[in-house]
Scaffold this motif. Structure first.
Motif, PDB file in Angstrom:
ATOM      1  N   GLY A  34       0.859  -1.164  -0.063  1.00 29.47           N
ATOM      2  CA  GLY A  34       0.069   0.119   0.046  1.00 29.47           C
ATOM      3  C   GLY A  34       0.734   1.281  -0.101  1.00 29.47           C
ATOM      4  N   GLN A  37       1.991   1.856  -3.405  1.00 26.25           N
ATOM      5  CA  GLN A  37       1.426   2.522  -4.424  1.00 26.25           C
ATOM      6  C   GLN A  37       1.192   3.994  -4.103  1.00 26.25           C
ATOM      7  OE1 GLN A  37      -1.078  -1.710  -4.318  1.00 26.25           O
ATOM      8  NE2 GLN A  37      -2.177  -0.048  -3.606  1.00 26.25           N
ATOM      9  N   ARG A  41       1.981   6.351  -7.335  1.00 31.75           N
ATOM     10  CA  ARG A  41       1.104   7.164  -8.057  1.00 31.75           C
ATOM     11  C   ARG A  41       1.097   8.647  -7.817  1.00 31.75           C
ATOM     12  NH1 ARG A  41      -4.580   5.643  -8.670  1.00 31.75           N
ATOM     13  NH2 ARG A  41      -4.840   7.720  -8.787  1.00 31.75           N
ATOM     14  N   TYR A  53       3.462  -1.994 -10.976  1.00 32.38           N
ATOM     15  CA  TYR A  53       2.282  -1.372 -10.246  1.00 32.38           C
ATOM     16  C   TYR A  53       1.231  -2.624 -10.015  1.00 32.38           C
ATOM     17  CZ  TYR A  53      -0.660   1.915  -8.241  1.00 32.38           C
ATOM     18  OH  TYR A  53      -1.631   2.916  -7.333  1.00 32.38           O
ATOM     19  N   HIS A  60      -1.568  -6.402  -3.183  1.00 34.17           N
ATOM     20  CA  HIS A  60      -2.313  -5.344  -1.950  1.00 34.17           C
ATOM     21  C   HIS A  60      -3.763  -5.955  -1.770  1.00 34.17           C
ATOM     22  CE1 HIS A  60      -2.955  -1.909   0.388  1.00 34.17           C
ATOM     23  NE2 HIS A  60      -3.960  -1.623  -0.193  1.00 34.17           N
ATOM     24  N   LEU A  64      -4.544  -8.292   1.739  1.00 30.21           N
ATOM     25  CA  LEU A  64      -5.329  -7.675   2.658  1.00 30.21           C
ATOM     26  C   LEU A  64      -6.741  -8.017   2.651  1.00 30.21           C
ATOM     27  CD1 LEU A  64      -3.618  -3.999   2.404  1.00 30.21           C
ATOM     28  CD2 LEU A  64      -3.626  -5.579   4.243  1.00 30.21           C
ATOM     29  N   PHE A 129      -7.425  -8.141  -7.400  1.00 26.84           N
ATOM     30  CA  PHE A 129      -8.220  -9.169  -6.592  1.00 26.84           C
ATOM     31  C   PHE A 129      -9.719  -9.347  -7.021  1.00 26.84           C
ATOM     32  CE2 PHE A 129     -10.208  -5.481  -4.816  1.00 26.84           C
ATOM     33  CZ  PHE A 129     -11.604  -5.646  -4.253  1.00 26.84           C
ATOM     34  N   ILE A 381     -13.352   1.822  -0.208  1.00 25.08           N
ATOM     35  CA  ILE A 381     -12.809   0.637   0.283  1.00 25.08           C
ATOM     36  C   ILE A 381     -12.158   0.826   1.470  1.00 25.08           C
ATOM     37  CG2 ILE A 381     -11.197  -0.997  -0.311  1.00 25.08           C
ATOM     38  CD1 ILE A 381     -11.692  -0.803  -3.271  1.00 25.08           C
ATOM     39  N   HIS A 382     -11.087   1.931   1.522  1.00 29.76           N
ATOM     40  CA  HIS A 382     -10.475   2.406   2.868  1.00 29.76           C
ATOM     41  C   HIS A 382     -11.302   2.566   3.987  1.00 29.76           C
ATOM     42  CE1 HIS A 382      -7.355   1.877  -0.120  1.00 29.76           C
ATOM     43  NE2 HIS A 382      -6.474   1.086   0.748  1.00 29.76           N
ATOM     44  N   MET A 433      -8.684  10.763  -2.018  1.00 24.71           N
ATOM     45  CA  MET A 433      -9.115   9.688  -2.779  1.00 24.71           C
ATOM     46  C   MET A 433     -10.560  10.292  -3.190  1.00 24.71           C
ATOM     47  SD  MET A 433      -7.815   6.021  -1.370  1.00 24.71           S
ATOM     48  CE  MET A 433      -6.262   5.481  -2.058  1.00 24.71           C
ATOM     49  N   ARG A 443      -8.675   5.081 -10.856  1.00 22.58           N
ATOM     50  CA  ARG A 443      -7.957   4.403  -9.883  1.00 22.58           C
ATOM     51  C   ARG A 443      -7.204   3.273 -10.433  1.00 22.58           C
ATOM     52  NH1 ARG A 443     -12.583  -0.453  -8.941  1.00 22.58           N
ATOM     53  NH2 ARG A 443     -11.067  -1.126  -7.371  1.00 22.58           N
ATOM     54  N   ARG A 444      -6.267   2.342  -9.928  1.00 26.12           N
ATOM     55  CA  ARG A 444      -5.572   1.464 -10.487  1.00 26.12           C
ATOM     56  C   ARG A 444      -4.589   1.882 -11.379  1.00 26.12           C
ATOM     57  NH1 ARG A 444     -10.010  -3.613 -10.876  1.00 26.12           N
ATOM     58  NH2 ARG A 444      -9.595  -4.423  -8.917  1.00 26.12           N
ATOM     59  N   THR A 445      -4.098   2.924 -11.297  1.00 22.90           N
ATOM     60  CA  THR A 445      -3.017   3.126 -12.290  1.00 22.90           C
ATOM     61  C   THR A 445      -1.711   3.646 -11.756  1.00 22.90           C
ATOM     62  OG1 THR A 445      -2.741   4.804 -14.172  1.00 22.90           O
ATOM     63  CG2 THR A 445      -4.382   5.306 -12.672  1.00 22.90           C
ATOM     64  N   GLY A 473      -0.970   7.818   3.508  1.00 20.09           N
ATOM     65  CA  GLY A 473      -0.297   6.359   3.186  1.00 20.09           C
ATOM     66  C   GLY A 473       0.759   6.210   4.122  1.00 20.09           C
ATOM     67  N   LEU A 476      -0.594   5.668   7.795  1.00 22.89           N
ATOM     68  CA  LEU A 476      -1.148   4.318   7.836  1.00 22.89           C
ATOM     69  C   LEU A 476      -0.043   3.303   7.742  1.00 22.89           C
ATOM     70  CD1 LEU A 476      -3.961   4.398   5.335  1.00 22.89           C
ATOM     71  CD2 LEU A 476      -4.554   4.374   7.520  1.00 22.89           C
TER      72      LEU A 476
HETATM   73  C1  HEM Z   1      -0.736   0.809   4.965  1.00 23.20           C
HETATM   74  C2  HEM Z   1      -1.988   1.030   4.612  1.00 23.20           C
HETATM   75  C3  HEM Z   1      -2.452   1.160   3.461  1.00 23.20           C
HETATM   76  C4  HEM Z   1      -2.205   1.988   2.346  1.00 23.20           C
HETATM   77  C5  HEM Z   1      -1.089   2.888   2.318  1.00 23.20           C
HETATM   78  C6  HEM Z   1      -3.168   1.766   1.127  1.00 23.20           C
HETATM   79  C7  HEM Z   1      -2.975   2.371  -0.144  1.00 23.20           C
HETATM   80  C8  HEM Z   1      -3.901   2.062  -1.323  1.00 23.20           C
HETATM   81  C9  HEM Z   1      -3.943   2.882  -2.411  1.00 23.20           C
HETATM   82  C10 HEM Z   1      -2.970   4.147  -2.663  1.00 23.20           C
HETATM   83  C11 HEM Z   1      -4.749   2.205  -3.337  1.00 23.20           C
HETATM   84  C12 HEM Z   1      -5.121   2.817  -4.700  1.00 23.20           C
HETATM   85  C13 HEM Z   1      -4.300   2.141  -5.697  1.00 23.20           C
HETATM   86  C14 HEM Z   1      -4.990   2.420  -7.068  1.00 23.20           C
HETATM   87  O1  HEM Z   1      -5.984   2.510  -7.408  1.00 23.20           O
HETATM   88  O2  HEM Z   1      -4.020   2.797  -8.089  1.00 23.20           O
HETATM   89  C15 HEM Z   1      -5.078   1.115  -2.649  1.00 23.20           C
HETATM   90  C16 HEM Z   1      -6.133   0.341  -3.100  1.00 23.20           C
HETATM   91  C17 HEM Z   1      -6.736  -0.710  -2.394  1.00 23.20           C
HETATM   92  N1  HEM Z   1      -6.448  -1.047  -0.998  1.00 23.20           N
HETATM   93 FE1  HEM Z   1      -5.096  -0.074   0.157  1.00 23.20          FE
HETATM   94  N2  HEM Z   1      -3.806   0.927   1.577  1.00 23.20           N
HETATM   95  C18 HEM Z   1      -3.585   0.499   2.817  1.00 23.20           C
HETATM   96  C19 HEM Z   1      -4.272  -0.368   3.686  1.00 23.20           C
HETATM   97  C20 HEM Z   1      -5.540  -1.213   3.009  1.00 23.20           C
HETATM   98  C21 HEM Z   1      -6.270  -1.948   3.870  1.00 23.20           C
HETATM   99  C22 HEM Z   1      -6.128  -2.415   5.327  1.00 23.20           C
HETATM  100  C23 HEM Z   1      -7.010  -2.823   2.979  1.00 23.20           C
HETATM  101  C24 HEM Z   1      -7.907  -3.631   3.422  1.00 23.20           C
HETATM  102  C25 HEM Z   1      -8.059  -4.637   4.367  1.00 23.20           C
HETATM  103  C26 HEM Z   1      -6.792  -2.160   1.698  1.00 23.20           C
HETATM  104  C27 HEM Z   1      -7.641  -2.706   0.432  1.00 23.20           C
HETATM  105  C28 HEM Z   1      -7.426  -2.014  -0.498  1.00 23.20           C
HETATM  106  C29 HEM Z   1      -8.165  -2.447  -1.797  1.00 23.20           C
HETATM  107  C30 HEM Z   1      -9.070  -3.663  -1.846  1.00 23.20           C
HETATM  108  C31 HEM Z   1      -7.665  -1.701  -2.867  1.00 23.20           C
HETATM  109  C32 HEM Z   1      -8.133  -1.728  -4.388  1.00 23.20           C
HETATM  110  C33 HEM Z   1      -7.486  -2.648  -4.960  1.00 23.20           C
HETATM  111  C34 HEM Z   1      -7.731  -2.924  -6.498  1.00 23.20           C
HETATM  112  O3  HEM Z   1      -8.055  -1.635  -7.156  1.00 23.20           O
HETATM  113  O4  HEM Z   1      -7.466  -3.949  -7.218  1.00 23.20           O
HETATM  114  N3  HEM Z   1      -5.926  -1.071   1.930  1.00 23.20           N
HETATM  115  N4  HEM Z   1      -4.463   1.130  -1.324  1.00 23.20           N
END
Ligand code: HEM
Ligand code: CU
Length: 583
Positions: A34, A37, A41, A53, A60, A64, A129, A381-382, A433, A443-445, A473, A476
């Protein structure tokens, strides 16, 4: 002399400790991804090439939302069943067996994802995922997922067996509430995970193995989302369990209403599955009428969440008044805010409410067009699984892990800082976001900026949004590492005793106030099945009629897998396994 869970059930405690360790390992890797990412980005720090990426993003998501959450779930449910039925599993070897299967599945899927970083290994699964066609990953990935899901099915069998054994000894008694929550969650899970099992076993796996030419992408997407919505409740319901069981106790009181809690869990069995098509508002090939019906169903899902907000806040207020709190809002001050387990869960609940409001935006068929596939979606989602669930799990661990180890929690004040940091980090990151999504950031890029194009941000600037995302980020990530460090230190903190004992106080309005029909699990399962048939039979029939079961011949995109030695190996392994089973 302490009276903790580990004193009463040492071998069970050992098992759950192992399960939590697995969950937290996935959390560590996922959180690290995370961070990568968030920094990539926003173009602040790039440690990888942009094409990688998607490998990071897949990791990720999978580590998670599948590994971290579901391993935690099986740990917490194992605790809940054992503690509330006051009995061990019928056969502990079976328990270790399903855990082993889940671990094996995770390792295979993780291997397929991580191999994407290594050019020499001809294996990858950058499917994200949401692993539906036409994205195609290596078969090992799907085999891993299947084993993992079968593991969870057997876990449910294990808990049902415990309950049946208990019922024999306690004829006519109401199912204890925690066990009731576990069983209802699993019924929902059985109904919904069938969809993903069919998608993988009947279509995606044969396709990646080259046994069939092509798939019908609308069909695999629909089967995926048939499971993809209920899975969010699979993440959330263990958090609900902790809010209903633990939060009232930590507040110094008792659960307000056991019957209401039962109603909520029944509603999730009935309503979770028939709504998956709301993830497909923009998909062609599904008639608007079906989408509209699904939107209506989705709005009904607000009901159990509002009931939960009411019951949990009422229980907290009761607790606060027991501790001497007074006034309309003054009682809030009497809550144990210095307790990280309490504060973490309370903040998680607060963020959950906000996530619920943004979820209504996603659910609206028309405004969904505004936010679809934008950065708004990971914002949502977050707040939900990334905080309501993840922060509740972390906070709950501050109470549970001392129960499972017999050791006193190390660093209570740092724990408090940790949950606050998560809260602040999520506010920064999701604020960025949500707002970025509203101006159309995808998203996702890895490269959200387009050449010669400016986002029109109404207030602030793109630079400011990026800074918030990156700061959020980083906070977190730091918070996650603090949490893991405290857990490790607590595990290695013998010669100390937990402060709390394991008794959960009885609810104000107990199970005897709940109509007996609520415990009739067969009835609710049957009604749920009928609702699923109503919601899905016509859309599925029309998709198959138009596109065929295996679709028009479409090419996989974009992660093509060449026929290779490793695929041949998987195919031989599967054939061998089938033969062995068949014998
Ligand atoms: C250290 C903590 C975290 C950071 C810094 C973080 C950061 C990010 C970022 C920046 C994205 C967007 C990526 C994109 O669309 O380009 C993302 C997507 C996502 N994150 Fe996190 N995240 C964290 C924790 C979590 C946790 C705890 C969960 C769930 C339990 C989670 C679930 C997701 C999911 C499901 C996506 C979407 C993935 C996808 O589009 O396939 N994240 N995260
Ligand atoms: Cu959904």
């Amino acid at each position: 002399m302490s009276n903790t869970f580990v004193d009463a059930y040492p071998d069970q405690a050992r098992f759950i400790r192992r399960v939590f360790a697995t969950s937290f390992t996935a959390f560590a890797v996922g959180a690290f991804f995370g961070l990568i990412q968030a920094l990539h980005r926003t173009d602040i720090l790039r440690v990888l090439e942009s094409p990688d990426y998607y490998t990071v993003l897949t990791g990720h998501g999978v580590f998670l939302v599948l590994s971290f959450t579901i391993f935690f779930l099986v740990g917490v449910y194992q605790w809940a069943v054992t503690d509330s039925l006051e009995r061990r599993p019928v056969d502990m070897r079976f328990t270790w067996g399903w855990y082993g299967l889940m671990v094996l599945g995770t390792l295979l899927a993780a291997f397929a994802i991580l191999a994407g970083f290594v050019e020499e290994i001809d294996v990858s699964a950058d499917t994200l995922f949401t692993f539906y066609a036409p994205l195609q990953g290596h078969p090992i990935f799907y085999v891993g997922l299947v084993l993992f899901v079968v593991g969870t099915w057997l876990a449910g069998v294990d808990w049902f067996r415990s309950w049946w054994a208990w019922k024999g000894d306690h004829p006519g008694e109401r199912i204890p509430l925690p066990t009731f929550m576990v069983l209802t969650t699993m019924i929902m899970w059985y109904i919904s995970s069938i969809g993903v099992a069919v998608a993988i076993l009947a279509f995606i796996l044969p396709w990646t193995l080259g046994l069939v030419e092509s798939v019908n992408p609308t069909l695999t997407r629909t089967l995926f989302w048939y499971f993809g919505h209920p899975v969010v409740y699979f993440w959330l319901l263990p958090a609900y369990l902790l809010w209903y069981i633990l939060l009232p106790k930590l507040s110094g009181g008792r659960l307000f209403s056991d019957p209401l809690a039962r109603v909520v869990f029944i509603l999730f069995i009935l309503l979770s599955t028939p709504v998956g098509i709301h993830h497909q508002y923009l998909d062609p090939g599904i008639a608007d009428g079906f989408k509209f019906i699904v939107m209506t169903n989705t709005m009904f899902l607000l009901l159990p969440s509002l009931l939960t907000a009411f019951t949990v806040v009422a229980s907290m207020e009761h607790g606060a008044r027991q501790r001497g709190g007074t006034g309309y809002v003054g009682w809030l001050r009497a809550l144990p805010w210095r307790e990280p387990a309490f504060t973490g869960m309370a903040l998680a609940g607060l963020v959950f409410a906000f996530g619920g409001f943004t979820g209504i935006v996603n659910a609206g068929m028309n405004i969904n067009y505004l936010v679809h596939n934008s950065l708004w979606v990971p914002g949502h989602i977050h707040t939900q699984v990334g905080t309501a669930t993840a922060l509740t799990f972390m906070a709950g661990s501050y109470w549970l892990v001392p129960q499972l180890t017999g050791n006193r929690l190390v660093g209570r004040t740092i724990g408090l800082v940790q949950v606050l940091l998560w809260f602040i980090g999520i506010v920064f990151m999701t604020n960025s976001m949500y707002r970025g999504g509203l101006v159309g950031m995808p998203r996702r890029t890895a490269e959200p900026q387009y050449e010669g194009f400016q986002y029109e941000v109404a207030a602030g600037s793109v630079g400011e949004l990026n800074a918030q995302l990156a700061i959020g980020g980083v906070l977190l990530f730091v918070s996650a590492m603090l949490f893991l460090a405290l857990m490790l230190l607590t595990l290695f903190n013998p010669d100390s005793e937990p402060i709390d004992n394991r008794t959960i106080p009885a609810p104000l309005s107990g199970p005897d106030d709940a109509p007996a029909v609520l415990d009739n699990l067969k009835l609710w399962t049957a009604i749920a099945a009928v609702l699923v048939l109503l919601a899905y039979s016509l859309p599925l029939a029309s998709i198959v009629t138009r596109g065929g079961l295996f679709g028009p011949d479409i090419g996989p995109f974009p992660v093509t897998i060449e026929e290779s030695g490793s695929i041949e190996l998987v195919r031989m392994g599967l054939e061998f396994a089938l033969e062995t089973v068949g014998r």
